[in-house]
Scaffold this active site. Structure first.
Site, PDB file in Angstrom:
ATOM      1  N   ASP A 127      15.073   7.039  -1.783  1.00  0.00           N
ATOM      2  CA  ASP A 127      13.882   6.464  -1.382  1.00  0.00           C
ATOM      3  C   ASP A 127      14.305   5.186  -0.526  1.00  0.00           C
ATOM      4  O   ASP A 127      15.021   4.267  -0.857  1.00  0.00           O
ATOM      5  CB  ASP A 127      13.060   5.860  -2.447  1.00  0.00           C
ATOM      6  CG  ASP A 127      11.586   5.418  -1.849  1.00  0.00           C
ATOM      7  OD1 ASP A 127      11.486   4.933  -1.008  1.00  0.00           O
ATOM      8  OD2 ASP A 127      10.778   5.676  -2.798  1.00  0.00           O
TER       9      ASP A 127
ATOM     10  N   THR B 236       4.729   8.952   8.186  1.00  0.00           N
ATOM     11  CA  THR B 236       3.961   9.519   9.486  1.00  0.00           C
ATOM     12  C   THR B 236       2.392   9.824   9.608  1.00  0.00           C
ATOM     13  O   THR B 236       2.167  10.205  10.483  1.00  0.00           O
ATOM     14  CB  THR B 236       4.883  10.925  10.013  1.00  0.00           C
ATOM     15  OG1 THR B 236       4.692  11.791   8.935  1.00  0.00           O
ATOM     16  CG2 THR B 236       6.184  10.570  10.003  1.00  0.00           C
TER      17      THR B 236
ATOM     18  N   TYR C 130       0.411   2.193  11.863  1.00  0.00           N
ATOM     19  CA  TYR C 130       1.824   2.962  12.139  1.00  0.00           C
ATOM     20  C   TYR C 130       2.636   2.480  13.274  1.00  0.00           C
ATOM     21  O   TYR C 130       3.676   2.159  13.298  1.00  0.00           O
ATOM     22  CB  TYR C 130       1.453   4.240  12.530  1.00  0.00           C
ATOM     23  CG  TYR C 130       2.523   5.224  12.602  1.00  0.00           C
ATOM     24  CD1 TYR C 130       3.671   5.787  11.592  1.00  0.00           C
ATOM     25  CD2 TYR C 130       2.748   5.691  13.981  1.00  0.00           C
ATOM     26  CE1 TYR C 130       4.574   6.512  12.326  1.00  0.00           C
ATOM     27  CE2 TYR C 130       3.685   6.377  14.482  1.00  0.00           C
ATOM     28  CZ  TYR C 130       4.449   7.014  13.426  1.00  0.00           C
ATOM     29  OH  TYR C 130       5.482   7.823  13.953  1.00  0.00           O
TER      30      TYR C 130
HETATM   31  N1  LIG Z   1       5.281  13.696  13.944  1.00  0.00           N
HETATM   32  C1  LIG Z   1       5.216  13.171  15.173  1.00  0.00           C
HETATM   33  O1  LIG Z   1       4.390  13.549  16.083  1.00  0.00           O
HETATM   34  C2  LIG Z   1       6.140  11.854  15.705  1.00  0.00           C
HETATM   35  C3  LIG Z   1       5.827  11.149  16.695  1.00  0.00           C
HETATM   36  C4  LIG Z   1       6.539   9.951  17.052  1.00  0.00           C
HETATM   37  C5  LIG Z   1       7.563   9.699  16.421  1.00  0.00           C
HETATM   38  N2  LIG Z   1       7.816  10.589  15.312  1.00  0.00           N
HETATM   39  C6  LIG Z   1       8.997   9.959  14.215  1.00  0.00           C
HETATM   40  O2  LIG Z   1       9.792  10.886  14.154  1.00  0.00           O
HETATM   41  C7  LIG Z   1      10.528  10.890  12.832  1.00  0.00           C
HETATM   42  C8  LIG Z   1      10.419  12.463  12.360  1.00  0.00           C
HETATM   43  O3  LIG Z   1       8.973  12.664  12.117  1.00  0.00           O
HETATM   44  P1  LIG Z   1       8.681  13.972  11.411  1.00  0.00           P
HETATM   45  O4  LIG Z   1       7.317  14.479  11.868  1.00  0.00           O
HETATM   46  O5  LIG Z   1       9.872  14.952  11.191  1.00  0.00           O
HETATM   47  O6  LIG Z   1       8.330  13.427   9.882  1.00  0.00           O
HETATM   48  P2  LIG Z   1       7.758  14.079   8.550  1.00  0.00           P
HETATM   49  O7  LIG Z   1       7.632  15.768   8.729  1.00  0.00           O
HETATM   50  O8  LIG Z   1       6.326  13.634   8.350  1.00  0.00           O
HETATM   51  O9  LIG Z   1       8.859  13.952   7.648  1.00  0.00           O
HETATM   52  C9  LIG Z   1       8.939  12.572   7.156  1.00  0.00           C
HETATM   53  C10 LIG Z   1      10.471  12.502   6.271  1.00  0.00           C
HETATM   54  O10 LIG Z   1      10.490  11.379   5.889  1.00  0.00           O
HETATM   55  C11 LIG Z   1      10.827  11.382   4.355  1.00  0.00           C
HETATM   56  N3  LIG Z   1      10.352  10.434   3.582  1.00  0.00           N
HETATM   57  C12 LIG Z   1       9.140   9.941   3.448  1.00  0.00           C
HETATM   58  N4  LIG Z   1       8.962   8.653   2.868  1.00  0.00           N
HETATM   59  C13 LIG Z   1      10.287   8.374   2.229  1.00  0.00           C
HETATM   60  C14 LIG Z   1      11.004   7.475   1.650  1.00  0.00           C
HETATM   61  N5  LIG Z   1      10.214   6.380   1.232  1.00  0.00           N
HETATM   62  N6  LIG Z   1      12.235   7.398   1.600  1.00  0.00           N
HETATM   63  C15 LIG Z   1      13.039   8.626   2.085  1.00  0.00           C
HETATM   64  N7  LIG Z   1      12.392   9.392   2.884  1.00  0.00           N
HETATM   65  C16 LIG Z   1      11.095   9.557   3.039  1.00  0.00           C
HETATM   66  C17 LIG Z   1      10.175  12.800   3.983  1.00  0.00           C
HETATM   67  O11 LIG Z   1      10.709  13.246   2.712  1.00  0.00           O
HETATM   68  P3  LIG Z   1      10.205  14.289   1.477  1.00  0.00           P
HETATM   69  O12 LIG Z   1       9.958  15.488   2.285  1.00  0.00           O
HETATM   70  O13 LIG Z   1      11.255  13.996   0.363  1.00  0.00           O
HETATM   71  O14 LIG Z   1       8.852  13.485   1.300  1.00  0.00           O
HETATM   72  C18 LIG Z   1      10.480  13.619   5.152  1.00  0.00           C
HETATM   73  O15 LIG Z   1      11.788  14.239   5.076  1.00  0.00           O
HETATM   74  C19 LIG Z   1       9.814   9.821  12.136  1.00  0.00           C
HETATM   75  O16 LIG Z   1      10.471   8.709  12.123  1.00  0.00           O
HETATM   76  C20 LIG Z   1       8.488   9.829  12.770  1.00  0.00           C
HETATM   77  O17 LIG Z   1       7.888   8.282  12.621  1.00  0.00           O
HETATM   78  C21 LIG Z   1       7.009  11.411  14.759  1.00  0.00           C
END
Ligand SMILES: NC(=O)c1ccc[n+]([C@@H]2O[C@H](COP(=O)([O-])OP(=O)(O)OC[C@H]3O[C@@H](n4cnc5c(N)ncnc54)[C@H](OP(=O)(O)O)[C@@H]3O)[C@@H](O)[C@H]2O)c1
Length: 278
Positions: A34, A60, A123
């Site tokens: 975490d 996210t 966010y």
């Molecule tokens: N999705 C978008 O449209 C978007 C747009 C711009 C930027 N981003 C950025 O791109 C990155 C990837 O996004 P994504 O869509 O792949 O995210 P996601 O699908 O929501 O996955 C989030 C990940 O973070 C982990 N996580 C959450 N809280 C945590 C904590 N306290 N400690 C350790 N791990 C934690 C989750 O683990 P668990 O599975 O174990 O919960 C999961 O592996 C993020 O940094 C996001 O802010 C995303």
């Protein structure tokens, strides 16, 4: 090289684990570490001693962040700082995933990496503050801003549109927010290249081209061969808890400086829909 992906169970994390070949890659979920727990982060990173850390983990849920501000800051800002400090202790390099939502959306030409941050949501603020803190802790880190992520292995816009289109004759989608849809597999390939090229500084990494959510939805419905009508509406007609930038198109120049180009979002969408079928 040895790489640790933190957030390996997320949309991007899964794509990174699938695409990364030829290096030793360890993927971690929130159950392994975490990132709010500085001691645990330090222990895990010290044990693994990676050359690169890709920090894809984040809270996210953009609307959820508005009602859980403390959690947003604890994970997205303070958690990122914990990882940067642990990276610094073992001499690891870091790629931190950030967002187009660090901008206010008031521009009408693509945002460059050096443009001023002015987030409009909790966010966006948590990501913008993380960027500033990370550059203090690890000035050589790489901040990869991306946007409108879609792909296999999680909730994403094309899946939502296809599900709704299958059960409704018409869909209303906002036409006054413009951005760059980005396929998780293409972004993963871009991130891997950034590590191989030893990238540092702020980089904008999205699929090429831009559109509104309405245009994206219409592209999805058409590409899937459906006849559902897609109707343009305004953000005012579809209020959400978090304010989104009206225009958050990210310029590819900073990525091109590392010799990397990403395919268009239309090409990416076609490949994703193909992937979904198989
Ligand atoms: N999705 C978008 O449209 C978007 C747009 C711009 C930027 N981003 C950025 O791109 C990155 C990837 O996004 P994504 O869509 O792949 O995210 P996601 O699908 O929501 O996955 C989030 C990940 O973070 C982990 N996580 C959450 N809280 C945590 C904590 N306290 N400690 C350790 N791990 C934690 C989750 O683990 P668990 O599975 O174990 O919960 C999961 O592996 C993020 O940094 C996001 O802010 C995303």
């Amino acid at each position: 090289m040895k790489v640790v992906v933190i957030g390996a169970t997320g949309l991007l994390g899964q794509a990174l684990m699938r695409e990364w070949r030829g290096d030793e890659v360890v993927g971690l979920s929130s159950r392994d570490v975490d990132i709010r727990d500085a001691g645990r982060v330090r222990e895990v990173v010290a044990n693994l001693r990676p050359e690169w850390i890709v920090l894809s983990a984040a809270y996210t849920d953009v609307d959820g962040c508005e009602s859980h501000q403390e959690l947003a800051v604890a994970v997205n800002r303070d958690g990122a700082v914990n990882v940067a400090q642990a990276a610094k202790e073992v001499g690891a390099k870091l790629v931190f995933l950030s967002s187009d939502y660090v901008f206010d959306g008031k521009k009408n030409s693509p945002y460059e990496a050096g443009d001023a941050r002015n987030p409009q949501s909790v966010y966006g603020r948590s990501k913008a503050e993380a960027e500033v803190r990370l550059l203090e802790v690890l000035p050589q880190c790489c901040i990869a801003r991306t946007s409108w992520l879609f792909g296999a292995g999680g909730k994403c816009f094309p899946d939502t549109i296809l599900k709704l289109a299958a059960s409704r004759p018409a869909l209303d989608v906002v036409n006054d927010q413009h951005g760059c849809p980005t396929y998780s597999l293409d972004l993963a390939r871009g991130i891997i290249e950034l590590c191989r090229r030893n990238a540092s500084g702020i980089v904008h990494a999205t699929n090429a081209g831009s559109c509104s959510w309405f245009e994206f939805a219409r592209g999805i419905v058409n590409a899937a061969g459906l006849t559902t009508e897609v109707r343009p509406v305004s953000t005012q007609q579809m209020p959400r808890p978090a304010r989104r930038p009206a225009y958050s198109v990210l310029s590819p120049k900073s990525l091109e400086q590392w010799g990397i180009a990403m395919p268009t979002w239309q090409d990416a969408l076609r490949r994703y829909l193909q992937e979904r079928k198989s």
